[in-house]
Design a protein around this motif. Structure first.
Motif, PDB file in Angstrom:
ATOM      1  N   LEU A  56      -1.275  -2.692   5.146  1.00  0.00           N
ATOM      2  CA  LEU A  56      -1.827  -1.247   4.710  1.00  0.00           C
ATOM      3  C   LEU A  56      -3.128  -1.561   4.581  1.00  0.00           C
ATOM      4  N   ALA A  57      -4.035  -1.035   5.552  1.00  0.00           N
ATOM      5  CA  ALA A  57      -5.315  -1.056   5.675  1.00  0.00           C
ATOM      6  C   ALA A  57      -6.105   0.177   5.045  1.00  0.00           C
ATOM      7  N   GLY A  58      -7.456  -0.288   4.809  1.00  0.00           N
ATOM      8  CA  GLY A  58      -8.502   1.011   4.329  1.00  0.00           C
ATOM      9  C   GLY A  58      -9.320   0.446   3.594  1.00  0.00           C
ATOM     10  N   LEU A  59     -10.394   1.240   3.052  1.00  0.00           N
ATOM     11  CA  LEU A  59     -11.418   0.801   2.311  1.00  0.00           C
ATOM     12  C   LEU A  59     -10.956   1.214   0.681  1.00  0.00           C
ATOM     13  N   LEU A  60     -11.807   0.756   0.030  1.00  0.00           N
ATOM     14  CA  LEU A  60     -11.564   0.782  -1.458  1.00  0.00           C
ATOM     15  C   LEU A  60     -11.656   2.294  -1.458  1.00  0.00           C
ATOM     16  N   GLY A  61     -10.567   2.687  -2.508  1.00  0.00           N
ATOM     17  CA  GLY A  61     -10.364   4.165  -2.367  1.00  0.00           C
ATOM     18  C   GLY A  61      -9.857   5.100  -1.553  1.00  0.00           C
ATOM     19  N   SER A  62      -9.201   4.197  -0.676  1.00  0.00           N
ATOM     20  CA  SER A  62      -8.577   4.908   0.196  1.00  0.00           C
ATOM     21  C   SER A  62      -7.089   5.516  -0.139  1.00  0.00           C
ATOM     22  N   GLY A  63      -6.743   4.670  -1.151  1.00  0.00           N
ATOM     23  CA  GLY A  63      -5.417   5.092  -1.375  1.00  0.00           C
ATOM     24  C   GLY A  63      -4.264   3.858  -1.232  1.00  0.00           C
ATOM     25  N   ARG A  64      -4.900   2.621  -1.151  1.00  0.00           N
ATOM     26  CA  ARG A  64      -3.767   1.615  -0.613  1.00  0.00           C
ATOM     27  C   ARG A  64      -3.125   1.199  -1.890  1.00  0.00           C
ATOM     28  N   SER A  65      -3.694   0.846  -3.038  1.00  0.00           N
ATOM     29  CA  SER A  65      -3.086   0.321  -4.285  1.00  0.00           C
ATOM     30  C   SER A  65      -2.315   1.735  -4.981  1.00  0.00           C
ATOM     31  N   GLU A  66      -2.724   3.036  -4.803  1.00  0.00           N
ATOM     32  CA  GLU A  66      -2.075   4.065  -5.143  1.00  0.00           C
ATOM     33  C   GLU A  66      -0.657   4.194  -4.442  1.00  0.00           C
ATOM     34  N   GLY A  99      -0.930 -11.421   9.960  1.00  0.00           N
ATOM     35  CA  GLY A  99       0.089 -11.543   9.382  1.00  0.00           C
ATOM     36  C   GLY A  99       1.062 -10.333   9.202  1.00  0.00           C
ATOM     37  N   SER A 100       0.732  -9.168   9.959  1.00  0.00           N
ATOM     38  CA  SER A 100       1.310  -8.044  10.123  1.00  0.00           C
ATOM     39  C   SER A 100       2.098  -7.657  11.159  1.00  0.00           C
ATOM     40  N   ASP A 101       3.209  -7.154  11.214  1.00  0.00           N
ATOM     41  CA  ASP A 101       3.675  -6.723  12.653  1.00  0.00           C
ATOM     42  C   ASP A 101       3.205  -5.226  12.877  1.00  0.00           C
ATOM     43  N   ARG A 102       3.181  -4.500  11.867  1.00  0.00           N
ATOM     44  CA  ARG A 102       2.597  -3.207  12.027  1.00  0.00           C
ATOM     45  C   ARG A 102       1.401  -3.041  11.112  1.00  0.00           C
ATOM     46  N   VAL A 103       0.470  -2.346  11.266  1.00  0.00           N
ATOM     47  CA  VAL A 103      -0.542  -1.914  10.245  1.00  0.00           C
ATOM     48  C   VAL A 103      -0.788  -0.278  10.152  1.00  0.00           C
ATOM     49  N   VAL A 104      -0.651   0.221   8.999  1.00  0.00           N
ATOM     50  CA  VAL A 104      -0.703   1.778   8.599  1.00  0.00           C
ATOM     51  C   VAL A 104      -2.203   1.727   7.906  1.00  0.00           C
ATOM     52  N   VAL A 105      -3.036   2.596   8.478  1.00  0.00           N
ATOM     53  CA  VAL A 105      -4.394   2.780   8.118  1.00  0.00           C
ATOM     54  C   VAL A 105      -4.522   4.025   7.141  1.00  0.00           C
ATOM     55  N   LEU A 106      -5.071   3.718   5.958  1.00  0.00           N
ATOM     56  CA  LEU A 106      -5.380   5.134   5.245  1.00  0.00           C
ATOM     57  C   LEU A 106      -6.826   5.227   5.103  1.00  0.00           C
ATOM     58  N   ARG A 107      -7.100   6.470   4.901  1.00  0.00           N
ATOM     59  CA  ARG A 107      -8.399   7.058   4.846  1.00  0.00           C
ATOM     60  C   ARG A 107      -8.356   8.092   3.711  1.00  0.00           C
ATOM     61  N   ASP A 108      -9.259   8.019   2.680  1.00  0.00           N
ATOM     62  CA  ASP A 108      -9.396   9.371   1.698  1.00  0.00           C
ATOM     63  C   ASP A 108      -7.660   9.620   1.511  1.00  0.00           C
TER      64      ASP A 108
END
Length: 507
Positions: A294-304, A471-480
Motif C-alpha cells: 500500500l503506497a502513497g504519501l503521508l496523509g494519503s490514507g495508508r494508515s487509516e 517485497g510486494s506481488d501487487r501494489v495499491v497506490v492511494l492519493r488523497d
C-alpha cells in the motif's frame, strides 16, 4: 576532519543493564561544525550512547566531556540548557499542549508582570513553522498534527533553542520528501554556523548525502570511526553486521523476494471504505500467500485504511470481508476474532506496553485463547513465548526483561510475535521496518516473506518504495484518501508507483 578538540565526547563508556552490557567501554568524539553519523544494528548501543550524552543514563565507568570539560548531566533538561538538544524518532513533546507552547516550552516570551505573552508567542510560532513548511493553527494541540509535522516542530524547537549540538534520531522516518529537503537545508545551515549534529539513521543514502564522519557501534563496542566518504556502502554494512563483505553481498541484505503469486479467492476483501475527509471509497483485496503493498504519501490514507480494516477507525460506509464472512465495522475485537491483526506504525504509542516484560507483551492478546476454565497455564505461556522468541530471534536477557529496554528492532519483533501467536489469517503491517537497522530489517522482511509462503495474507504499508517493489506481488497506490492506481507483476516499479502518486498515468 580533525577532532583534536571535540565539542562533545564519550571516553571509555561502560553501561550495564541487568543481563546486558549496552556500552562496552565505547568512545565517541564529535567535532565542531561537523555532521557525524552514528550507526549500528538495533542493540548496538546507539540509543544508550545518546542517553548517556544527554543525561538520561549515568555511566558505570568512563566519562562524558563537553567543550573539553567533564560533565555529568543529571537529566536531559540540564543537557539542553548547556546547549545539547535531541530530536527523537518518537516525538518527545507534549501532544496535549498547543503547537506554540511546545515550540517555546521553557522559553515562553513574557510580557508585563512576567506573564506569558500568548499573542506574541503564537505569531512567532506561526512565522517560524512556515519556514519549515508547516502551515497549521499553532493553537491546536500538537497531537492533532501528523507525525511528519510533529517532527518538524521538534526540529524547529531544537534549532530555536540555539543548541550547539543537535542530536537527530531517525529524523526523516515520518517526513515527506519536501520536508526531508528542508531538514537537510537546516542541517547545512547549522553546520555553516559552526554547530554540530549527531545523525542517527538507517537510510544509507541520507548518511552519504549529509554526513562528514561516521562512528559504527556493534554489541556496545566501537568498531570503526572515520570519514564517511572513504567508506564504501558494502563495507559500512559489513562493519555494522560483523560479517565479511562476500557474505553481505551474497545475501543481498537489503532485499527479499516477496513473490507469492496466488489465484485463490481473496481472504481479505475491503470494499468502498469511506470515512469523512479521510477515506473515499477505498477497495482492495488480498489473497492467501500474497503480499499487497500500500503506497502513497503521508496523509494519503495508508494508515487509516489499515485501521479501518482492523476495526480501529469507524466507517461511514463500506465493508470488510474475511474468508467470506463480513466483519462488523468499528470493532477491533471483532476484527481480531475474524483473524485480522494490525502492527501499528507507532509501536511506542499504539503497540508495546513499555512497563511489561517481553513475555507479557507477547502473550497479551493470546491469553483468552490460552485460558482453560478461566485459568492460564504458565507452562503454555512459556511454550508460546519461547517458540516466538526463537523463531523471530528476539535479543533479550530473557523473557522477563522489560520490553522498553530492548532495541527498536527487537520491540518490533515482540509485536510481531504477539500477533503471530494469534494464528492470524490477515496481517496488516504499517511501516514494519521503520527505524530499525539493516540486519533487523532484513530479518523482518525475510519473516514477512516466510509468512506469506505459509499462506498468510499480508498488507504491507511502507514509505520505502524499494521495499514495496522488492517485497510486494501487487501494489495499491492511494492519493488523497482514494485509490489512485493498482500495479501488478512487472508493472510494480518505483517509477510507476511515483507516477500513480503524482497522478501521471498516461503510460
Amino acid at each position: 576532519m580533525s577532532v583534536s578538540s571535540p565539542v562533545l565526547e564519550a571516553v571509555g563508556a561502560l553501561k550495564v543493564f541487568p543481563g546486558v552490557t549496552a556500552l562496552d567501554r565505547a568512545s565517541f568524539a564529535l567535532g565542531q561544525g561537523e555532521v557525524h553519523a552514528l550507526v549500528g544494528e538495533n542493540g548496538a548501543g546507539k540509543s544508550t550512547l545518546i542517553k548517556v550524552l544527554t543525561g538520561v543514563y549515568r555511566l558505570d565507568e568512563g566519562e562524558v566531556r563537553y567543550r573539553g570539560e567533564r560533565v555529568e548531566f543529571s537529566n536531559p533538561l540540564e543537557a539542553q540548557r548547556a546547549g545539547i538538544s535531541t530530536i527523537y524518532q518518537e516525538v518527545n513533546l507534549v501532544p496535549q499542549m498547543s503547537v506554540a507552547r511546545n515550540l517555546f516550552l521553557g522559553r515562553e516570551p513574557r510580557g508585563r508582570f512576567g506573564l506569558i505573552d500568548f499573542p506574541r508567542m503564537r505569531e512567532r510560532a506561526s512565522e517560524i513553522l512556515r519556514g519549515y513548511g508547516v502551515r497549521a493553527d499553532v493553537r491546536r494541540p500538537l497531537g492533532s498534527l501528523g507525525l511528519g509535522a510533529q517532527q518538524m516542530v521538534a526540529l524547529a524547537r531544537a534549532v530555536q533553542a540555539d543548541a550547539q549540538v543537535v542530536i537527530m534520531d531517525e529524523p526523516t522516518s515520518s517526513l515527506e520528501p519536501r520536508e526531508v529537503d528542508k531538514l537537510f537545508r537546516t542541517i547545512a545551515e547549522l553546520k555553516a554556523q559552526g554547530r554540530s549534529v549527531i545523525y542517527v539513521s538507517h537510510r544509507l543514502e541520507e548518511l552519504y548525502r549529509i554526513c562528514d564522519r561516521v562512528t559504527v557501534l556493534r554489541d556496545g563496542r566501537l568498531v570503526h570511526t572515520g570519514p564517511l566518504a572513504e567508506l564504501e556502502r558494502l563495507r559500512l554494512i559489513s562493519l555494522m553486521l560483523g560479517r565479511d563483505l562476500a557474505e553481505v553481498a551474497a545475501e543481498g541484505l537489503t532485499k527479499f523476494s516477496g513473490q507469492h503469486h496466488s489465484h485463490a479467492a481473496p481472504v481479505l476483501q475491503a470494499t468502498g471504505l469511506r470515512h469523512r475527509h479521510v477515506l473515499d471509497e477505498v477497495s482492495l483485496a488480498v489473497r492467501p500467500g500474497e503480499i499487497v503493498g500500500l503506497a502513497g504519501l503521508l496523509g494519503s490514507g495508508r494508515s487509516e485504511t489499515a485501521k479501518a480494516i482492523a476495526g480501529a477507525l469507524p466507517l461511514d460506509s463500506g465493508e470488510v470481508v474475511v474468508a467470506g464472512e463480513r466483519v462488523p465495522g468499528g470493532s477491533v475485537a471483532a476484527a481480531i476474532r475474524a483473524g485480522i491483526n494490525l502492527l501499528p506504525e507507532d509501536r511506542k504509542a499504539e503497540g508495546i506496553v513499555p512497563t511489561l516484560s517481553v513475555r507479557e507483551n507477547i502473550v497479551l492478546a493470546a491469553l483468552p485463547r490460552l485460558a482453560r476454565a478461566g485459568i492460564v497455564s504458565e507452562g503454555d505461556v512459556d511454550r508460546v513465548v519461547q517458540k516466538f522468541m526463537r523463531r523471530l530471534r528476539i535479543k533479550a536477557s530473557g523473557p522477563g526483561q522489560r520490553v522498553s529496554e530492548l532495541s527498536g528492532g527487537n520491540q518490533q519483533k515482540v509485536l510481531l510475535a504477539r500477533w503471530l501467536a494469534m494464528n492470524p489469517k490477515v496481517l496488516l503491517l504499517d511501516e514494519p521496518t521503520r527505524g530499525i537497522d539493516v540486519g533487523a530489517k532484513a530479518e523482518v522482511q525475510a519473516l514477512i516473506d516466510e509468512l506469506a509462503g505459509e499462506g498468510l495474507a499480508v498488507l504491507l504499508i511502507s514509505s520505502d518504495l524499494e521495499e514495496l517493489v522488492e517485497g510486494s506481488d501487487r501494489v495499491v497506490v492511494l492519493r488523497d484518501g482514494a485509490v489512485a492506481g493498482e500495479l501488478d507483476g512487472a508493472g510494480v516499479t518505483e517509477d510507476k508507483i511515483m507516477a500513480a502518486i503524482a497522478g501521471d498515468n498516461d503510460d
